[in-house]
Scaffold this active site. Sequence first.
Site, PDB file in Angstrom:
ATOM      1  N   SER A   1     -44.294  12.551   9.906  1.00  0.00           N
ATOM      2  CA  SER A   1     -43.106  11.968  10.526  1.00  0.00           C
ATOM      3  C   SER A   1     -42.143  13.050  10.975  1.00  0.00           C
ATOM      4  O   SER A   1     -42.058  14.126  10.367  1.00  0.00           O
ATOM      5  CB  SER A   1     -42.404  11.054   9.517  1.00  0.00           C
ATOM      6  OG  SER A   1     -41.115  10.685   9.966  1.00  0.00           O
TER       7      SER A   1
ATOM      8  N   TYR B   1     -38.515   9.352   1.712  1.00  0.00           N
ATOM      9  CA  TYR B   1     -39.569   9.091   2.704  1.00  0.00           C
ATOM     10  C   TYR B   1     -40.021  10.400   3.345  1.00  0.00           C
ATOM     11  O   TYR B   1     -41.226  10.704   3.420  1.00  0.00           O
ATOM     12  CB  TYR B   1     -39.048   8.126   3.772  1.00  0.00           C
ATOM     13  CG  TYR B   1     -39.979   7.959   4.951  1.00  0.00           C
ATOM     14  CD1 TYR B   1     -41.197   7.299   4.803  1.00  0.00           C
ATOM     15  CD2 TYR B   1     -39.651   8.473   6.196  1.00  0.00           C
ATOM     16  CE1 TYR B   1     -42.063   7.162   5.883  1.00  0.00           C
ATOM     17  CE2 TYR B   1     -40.499   8.336   7.277  1.00  0.00           C
ATOM     18  CZ  TYR B   1     -41.709   7.674   7.114  1.00  0.00           C
ATOM     19  OH  TYR B   1     -42.557   7.549   8.176  1.00  0.00           O
TER      20      TYR B   1
END
Length: 343
Positions: free
Chosen positions: A135, A160
């Site tokens: 990501s 995350y």
Amino acid sequence: MDTNSNKNLKVLITGAAGFIGYHLSTLLIGKEYQVIGIDNMNDYYDVALKEGRLALLKKHENFSFYKIDLKDKEAIDDLFNSHKFDYVINLAAQAGVRYSITNPYAYVDSNLIGFVNILEACRNNPVKHLLYASSSSVYGGNKEAPFSTNHNVDHPVSLYAATKKSNELLAHAYSELYKIPTTGLRFFTVYGPWGRPDMAYFLFTDAILSGQPIKVFNHGKMERDFTYVDDIVEGIYKLIPLAPRGKPDYDETKDDLSSSFAPYKIYNIGNNQPVQLEKFISVIEDKLGKKAEKIYMKMQTGDVLRTYADVSDLERDINFKPSTSIESGLGKFVDWYKDFYKI
């Protein structure tokens, strides 16, 4: 790539009922791969959306589906033992930056334990190439832009992001120890039809059509490298046969940090054209023919001010050139949204 040569190739796509997983599965089905999809069908967002995607995939003879959770090691091992995959594309993950602040263990289970289960399965059942979702969030609070895979990513600002950086580290270790070719893909704000309801463009469309105000964080001054989903999956498709080989004479003082002496590679995969949030909202308003009522708010914990992808190595290696404008992409999303929700 010659589709005739794909008919005997088996590809596992984890998170196949998810947003990117659905679009990638659809593309690879069309390219005549044998696509095996797994998903745990969790209720992080509306399961009906996942079921809708899955129903379309199941219409194809060269797609099969298993409801499996990545953290179920026995089920994962059984699947690998029975199928002998040529390629694995790991897109299953607990998504969302803000949710990670209140539900950290969901990320540990899926993004860490689940990913190790995939790595172990690839170790025991060798594959030609493992590609996995990382990501843009790994860049954390980085100020230098565009974000390059040569930049340091040791300062995540959310759990995350930390799990995604961990995935890259785990992949590198397995690439070196067991010679598993791995490619990590740092996605930059993917959007489009069949998208996730927790994403800003989906929330905005929802709220505007129902006459509700929208929350605009950091007073609309954030920028995102919004990337249309078709451009993303085309890039993944082209990378499948491009397994990294490693450089025996690799020198981290001279060579690109995204490669290694191990068969390991990291790519940014984004639009390379950041758009300010205010502009993004105005395009949605235009496509809906309705103005938003905005509530301006401060930056949220775990958010970053700007994302902007340097995709020069992706351009070099697979001639990656995102071709979908924000106006065209959001137009397609709005058309899908109105059709799906019968508006």
